[in-house]
Design a protein around this motif. Structure first.
Motif, PDB file in Angstrom:
ATOM      1  N   ARG A 157       0.832  -1.210   0.000  1.00 45.02           N
ATOM      2  CA  ARG A 157       0.000   0.000   0.000  1.00 45.02           C
ATOM      3  C   ARG A 157       0.864   1.256   0.000  1.00 45.02           C
ATOM      4  N   SER A 162      -1.827  -2.744  -5.146  1.00 47.69           N
ATOM      5  CA  SER A 162      -3.086  -3.268  -4.613  1.00 47.69           C
ATOM      6  C   SER A 162      -2.847  -4.458  -3.688  1.00 47.69           C
ATOM      7  N   SER A 246     -14.333  -7.523  -2.202  1.00 51.29           N
ATOM      8  CA  SER A 246     -13.119  -6.732  -1.987  1.00 51.29           C
ATOM      9  C   SER A 246     -12.695  -6.042  -3.277  1.00 51.29           C
ATOM     10  N   ARG A 250     -12.540  -1.978  -3.807  1.00 49.88           N
ATOM     11  CA  ARG A 250     -11.311  -1.316  -4.246  1.00 49.88           C
ATOM     12  C   ARG A 250     -11.578  -0.424  -5.450  1.00 49.88           C
TER      13      ARG A 250
END
Length: 266
Positions: A157, A162, A246, A250
C-alpha cells in the motif's frame, strides 16, 4: 428502503468471526447493500478453534451477528450449516437460535428448478477427518501466513500497489494444494450426484468457484471473508454468480452506491 442488490438467495461461508483475519468491516458493508429471501451460512462462520485459544471479539464482529439477526427479523430465512471450526454447533442440529435454523446439510431448490446440496465440505477433507492434529497445524500455518501477509500488504500500500494474498497465491502455485482443491471439488460433486442433486454449494477451502464437472454437476464454492471476501448469490431467475466484494470496494469508494457486478451465469 430495500438494499440496491436484492437476491433470491445468498450463500456465505468461512467468515471466521473471532479471529484477527476476519474482514468483518467489509462484510458489514456488504450486508448493508445486499439482501435476500434466504441466507445460507455455509460453515466456519464463528471460529471456535481460535476462540478456545484466546478470546477475540471486537465490535465489528458483534455488528455482523446483529446485522444477520436483523435480516432474519425482517423476514429473511437464515440457515446455518456448521463447519469444522464451528463444529460445536453440530450438537444442536435441528435447533433454532434467534430465528436461525441449524442443519448439517440441506437441499436447496433454485428458481429454475435445480437442486443443490448445501454443505460446508470438511466431511470430505481427509486431513480434517483422519489427522486432526495436522489440521490444527495447518490452521496455525494459515494464521501465520495471514500475519505475514498483513505486513507485506502494508508495504505494498505504501508503494501504491493493490492487495495481494500470499496464501491464495500459494494455493494456486503449489502442486499439492492445486491437487487438493481438485480432489475436494470432485468429492463434493460426487456426493451431490449420489444424493440426486444437480449441484453442490460448499465452503471450507477458501477458494470461490462456479464450474461444471464432467458429469454436469454444478460445483459452487462460496470462498471466504478472510482474504477474498466473496459470496455467492442466486438471482430470482435461478442464475448464480460470485460477488467478489473486496474487488468491488477497491474499485469504488464507500460513499458511492454499490451495484452487483455482471453475473457469472450458472
Amino acid at each position: 428502503m430495500a438494499p440496491p442488490n436484492h437476491f433470491r438467495t445468498l450463500f456465505l461461508s468461512d467468515i471466521h468471526l473471532g479471529t484477527r483475519g476476519c474482514q468483518a468491516e467489509l462484510l458489514l458493508e456488504f450486508l448493508k447493500v445486499h439482501d435476500a429471501e434466504t441466507i445460507y451460512l455455509v460453515g466456519d462462520i464463528v471460529d471456535g478453534w481460535r476462540l478456545r485459544r484466546g478470546w477475540y471479539w471486537p465490535q465489528y464482529h458483534n455488528d455482523v451477528v446483529q446485522k444477520l439477526l436483523r435480516k432474519g427479523r425482517k423476514g429473511a430465512k437464515l440457515v446455518y450449516i456448521p463447519g469444522n471450526h464451528d463444529e460445536f454447533l453440530r450438537g444442536y442440529l435441528g435447533s433454532h437460535f434467534g430465528g436461525i435454523e441449524v442443519c448439517d446439510s440441506v437441499i436447496h431448490e433454485t428458481a429454475d428448478g435445480r437442486r443443490f446440496l448445501i454443505i460446508h465440505g470438511d466431511q470430505f477433507d481427509v486431513v480434517v477427518r483422519h489427522a486432526r492434529w495436522l489440521a490444527f497445524l495447518g490452521d496455525w500455518a494459515y494464521v501465520t501466513a495471514l500475519g505475514v501477509n498483513t505486513y507485506v500488504n502494508q508495504l505494498r500500500r505504501a508503494l501504491g500497489f493493490s492487495y495481494w494474498s500470499l496464501s491464495a497465491w500459494a494455493k494456486l502455485k503449489v502442486k499439492n494444494a492445486v491437487n487438493f482443491i481438485g480432489a475436494f471439488e470432485e468429492a463434493l460433486s460426487a456426493e451431490a450426484q449420489r444424493q440426486g442433486a444437480d449441484g453442490v454449494v460448499c465452503g471450507h477451502i477458501h477458494h470461490a468457484a462456479i464450474r461444471d464437472d464432467s458429469n454436469g454437476i454444478k460445483y459452487v464454492n462460496c470462498g471466504d471473508w478472510v482474504e477474498s471476501c466473496t459470496a455467492v448469490a442466486e438471482h430470482h431467475d435461478g442464475r448464480m454468480e460470485i460477488i467478489r466484494w473486496s474487488e468491488i470496494m477497491r474499485a469504488a469508494p464507500l460513499s458511492e452506491p454499490h451495484h452487483a457486478p455482471t453475473p457469472v451465469a450458472a
